[in-house]
Design a protein around this motif. Sequence first.
Motif, PDB file in Angstrom:
ATOM      1  N   ARG B  45      40.365  32.708  36.060  1.00  0.00           N
ATOM      2  CA  ARG B  45      40.425  33.190  37.527  1.00  0.00           C
ATOM      3  C   ARG B  45      41.071  31.772  38.051  1.00  0.00           C
ATOM      4  O   ARG B  45      42.199  32.220  39.007  1.00  0.00           O
ATOM      5  CB  ARG B  45      39.251  33.678  37.795  1.00  0.00           C
ATOM      6  CG  ARG B  45      39.277  34.042  39.262  1.00  0.00           C
ATOM      7  CD  ARG B  45      38.314  35.221  39.474  1.00  0.00           C
ATOM      8  NE  ARG B  45      36.830  34.694  38.877  1.00  0.00           N
ATOM      9  CZ  ARG B  45      35.979  33.903  39.552  1.00  0.00           C
ATOM     10  NH1 ARG B  45      36.337  33.517  40.811  1.00  0.00           N
ATOM     11  NH2 ARG B  45      34.812  33.704  38.877  1.00  0.00           N
ATOM     12  N   ARG B  46      40.448  30.794  38.122  1.00  0.00           N
ATOM     13  CA  ARG B  46      40.824  29.659  39.099  1.00  0.00           C
ATOM     14  C   ARG B  46      42.566  29.302  38.628  1.00  0.00           C
ATOM     15  O   ARG B  46      43.251  28.942  39.306  1.00  0.00           O
ATOM     16  CB  ARG B  46      40.137  28.539  38.743  1.00  0.00           C
ATOM     17  CG  ARG B  46      38.662  28.819  39.204  1.00  0.00           C
ATOM     18  CD  ARG B  46      38.616  28.903  40.625  1.00  0.00           C
ATOM     19  NE  ARG B  46      37.114  29.088  41.094  1.00  0.00           N
ATOM     20  CZ  ARG B  46      36.585  28.772  42.331  1.00  0.00           C
ATOM     21  NH1 ARG B  46      37.557  28.657  43.312  1.00  0.00           N
ATOM     22  NH2 ARG B  46      35.613  28.897  42.609  1.00  0.00           N
ATOM     23  N   MET B  47      42.802  29.322  37.304  1.00  0.00           N
ATOM     24  CA  MET B  47      43.888  28.908  36.935  1.00  0.00           C
ATOM     25  C   MET B  47      44.872  30.066  37.661  1.00  0.00           C
ATOM     26  O   MET B  47      45.984  29.477  37.955  1.00  0.00           O
ATOM     27  CB  MET B  47      44.176  28.976  35.199  1.00  0.00           C
ATOM     28  CG  MET B  47      43.563  27.742  34.641  1.00  0.00           C
ATOM     29  SD  MET B  47      43.318  27.954  32.907  1.00  0.00           S
ATOM     30  CE  MET B  47      44.911  28.314  32.460  1.00  0.00           C
ATOM     31  N   VAL B  49      44.762  31.535  40.065  1.00  0.00           N
ATOM     32  CA  VAL B  49      44.741  31.421  41.471  1.00  0.00           C
ATOM     33  C   VAL B  49      46.048  30.203  41.677  1.00  0.00           C
ATOM     34  O   VAL B  49      46.631  30.380  42.561  1.00  0.00           O
ATOM     35  CB  VAL B  49      43.479  31.254  42.274  1.00  0.00           C
ATOM     36  CG1 VAL B  49      43.580  30.446  43.679  1.00  0.00           C
ATOM     37  CG2 VAL B  49      42.622  32.298  42.416  1.00  0.00           C
ATOM     38  N   ALA B  50      45.672  29.120  41.061  1.00  0.00           N
ATOM     39  CA  ALA B  50      46.465  28.120  41.017  1.00  0.00           C
ATOM     40  C   ALA B  50      48.119  28.520  40.904  1.00  0.00           C
ATOM     41  O   ALA B  50      48.885  28.015  41.619  1.00  0.00           O
ATOM     42  CB  ALA B  50      46.330  26.948  40.305  1.00  0.00           C
ATOM     43  N   TYR B  51      48.215  29.014  39.864  1.00  0.00           N
ATOM     44  CA  TYR B  51      49.709  29.631  39.485  1.00  0.00           C
ATOM     45  C   TYR B  51      50.332  30.601  40.560  1.00  0.00           C
ATOM     46  O   TYR B  51      51.247  30.285  40.789  1.00  0.00           O
ATOM     47  CB  TYR B  51      49.762  30.301  38.191  1.00  0.00           C
ATOM     48  CG  TYR B  51      49.383  29.646  36.948  1.00  0.00           C
ATOM     49  CD1 TYR B  51      49.852  28.417  36.844  1.00  0.00           C
ATOM     50  CD2 TYR B  51      48.469  29.949  35.852  1.00  0.00           C
ATOM     51  CE1 TYR B  51      49.575  27.447  35.848  1.00  0.00           C
ATOM     52  CE2 TYR B  51      48.392  29.230  34.821  1.00  0.00           C
ATOM     53  CZ  TYR B  51      48.828  28.041  34.682  1.00  0.00           C
ATOM     54  OH  TYR B  51      48.593  27.260  33.671  1.00  0.00           O
ATOM     55  N   ARG B  53      49.508  30.438  43.875  1.00  0.00           N
ATOM     56  CA  ARG B  53      50.044  29.516  44.793  1.00  0.00           C
ATOM     57  C   ARG B  53      51.172  28.826  44.490  1.00  0.00           C
ATOM     58  O   ARG B  53      52.216  28.744  45.363  1.00  0.00           O
ATOM     59  CB  ARG B  53      49.094  28.206  45.188  1.00  0.00           C
ATOM     60  CG  ARG B  53      47.654  29.117  45.680  1.00  0.00           C
ATOM     61  CD  ARG B  53      46.824  27.760  45.849  1.00  0.00           C
ATOM     62  NE  ARG B  53      45.493  28.291  46.635  1.00  0.00           N
ATOM     63  CZ  ARG B  53      44.196  27.425  46.580  1.00  0.00           C
ATOM     64  NH1 ARG B  53      44.395  26.007  46.109  1.00  0.00           N
ATOM     65  NH2 ARG B  53      43.164  28.095  47.009  1.00  0.00           N
ATOM     66  N   PHE B 143      49.906  20.783  37.352  1.00  0.00           N
ATOM     67  CA  PHE B 143      48.519  21.439  37.522  1.00  0.00           C
ATOM     68  C   PHE B 143      47.861  21.428  36.153  1.00  0.00           C
ATOM     69  O   PHE B 143      46.629  20.939  36.030  1.00  0.00           O
ATOM     70  CB  PHE B 143      48.560  23.027  37.824  1.00  0.00           C
ATOM     71  CG  PHE B 143      47.402  23.446  37.825  1.00  0.00           C
ATOM     72  CD1 PHE B 143      46.466  23.063  38.564  1.00  0.00           C
ATOM     73  CD2 PHE B 143      47.338  24.400  36.908  1.00  0.00           C
ATOM     74  CE1 PHE B 143      44.950  23.927  38.291  1.00  0.00           C
ATOM     75  CE2 PHE B 143      46.080  25.454  36.481  1.00  0.00           C
ATOM     76  CZ  PHE B 143      44.817  24.962  37.344  1.00  0.00           C
ATOM     77  N   GLU B 144      48.357  21.567  35.098  1.00  0.00           N
ATOM     78  CA  GLU B 144      47.747  21.658  34.038  1.00  0.00           C
ATOM     79  C   GLU B 144      47.239  20.243  33.424  1.00  0.00           C
ATOM     80  O   GLU B 144      46.081  20.010  32.835  1.00  0.00           O
ATOM     81  CB  GLU B 144      48.683  22.495  32.834  1.00  0.00           C
ATOM     82  CG  GLU B 144      48.818  23.880  33.137  1.00  0.00           C
ATOM     83  CD  GLU B 144      49.936  24.458  32.256  1.00  0.00           C
ATOM     84  OE1 GLU B 144      50.425  23.764  31.363  1.00  0.00           O
ATOM     85  OE2 GLU B 144      50.346  25.585  32.463  1.00  0.00           O
TER      86      GLU B 144
END
Lengths: 185, 185
Positions: B45-47, B49-51, B53, B143-144
Amino acid sequence: MGDTPGTSTGTEPTLEEQIAAYQREFQDLDPQVEQIVSALSRLNRRMNVAYGRQTAALGITNADWEVLKALVLSGAPYRMGPSDLAKRLGLTPAAMTHRIDRMVAEGLVTRERDESNRVRVIVELTPAGREKWLEAMRLATVFEGDLLQDLSPAERTALGEVLIRLLRRVEHAQPDAGGRLSDLD
Amino acid sequence: MGDTPGTSTGTEPTLEEQIAAYQREFQDLDPQVEQIVSALSRLNRRMNVAYGRQTAALGITNADWEVLKALVLSGAPYRMGPSDLAKRLGLTPAAMTHRIDRMVAEGLVTRERDESNRVRVIVELTPAGREKWLEAMRLATVFEGDLLQDLSPAERTALGEVLIRLLRRVEHAQPDAGGRLSDLD
DNA sequence: GATGTACTCTTCAGCGTCGAAATTTAGCTT
DNA sequence: AAGCTAAATTTCGACGCTGAAGAGTACATC
């Protein structure tokens, strides 16, 4: 029909093929990182498909299940306001209104005005709703146990520990995604 | 506002709190399993959200990005038919038609009839579309890398290996989710 | 060479969600 | 006490996706 390289037929490539293809198109890619990240994505996707089948088998939707989970997690009297539920599930209050409409009609929750503060509404789990949650939970744990079947206890411990570490990093980095979260566990 | 136990305020509980709450409500729960599964969910889920953005910062949507990824993965001339794309992305052909409409308007892809087989349509990545993919990829890899920053090389290897093992198990168990997949990596 | 059949894509109606405006109530200020 | 501000929920219009029906094209069979 061409099996020419470059003419994809829409079938999903294996993880290895996919990483190789990305590397061809983007040299800076770290295959190690990509493997982890892509596996996480795919794994999660498969899990959601499995959960979807289970909830469907119980005659509810995944959306319903999310609400049930949030209510059960809230503890004892199993009550929450629509806006709290909305925040928890990552929905707008508007969407929450409609979901609750449906679930009231299905007998999974009740909606009533809070008499001590008539602006508020209280959504409460019904016994039937709690029972549905329990059934879903039973199916889910079977699937989950099956998923992790091949992992030794030591591997499970290690995996859990590493995942928590990653989670901590990402949750600390993005404090709350601006308020609404996009999905529920 | 009551801080009474049982009156949730809508904030997300920590993973530990959540697992403890589930255990209270469902005794058969294996906390070890639950920890892994819930961490996987939250992480994903967090990933996402980051993608989200990142794609927003590039002026495209996550939906656009999925299509770009599929086309790039298809290789060299970056062409696919709508129905192949739909299968790949887990959408109905109807939804694909609309997505392509949008992306043609945005200049990311072109749509033309296949003259050698006039039933078919060819969606082709434009140079601008390829450039967008590249920009998104650059952001994603940053990010990764950041996400996995704390993991030693040995830990990364071990994690990748375990995840692949899990993936193999679940992909083998549900051969293709009935044809359409729900998301893209 | 005509017709049937299968396949690809698009159109249409229905549903869920979002963003914003409207409604209702509580609490505070004058 | 009246009015103002803030908060919770619902209503409204728009958009994306689904499932099913429709239109157009290719291929096979007779």
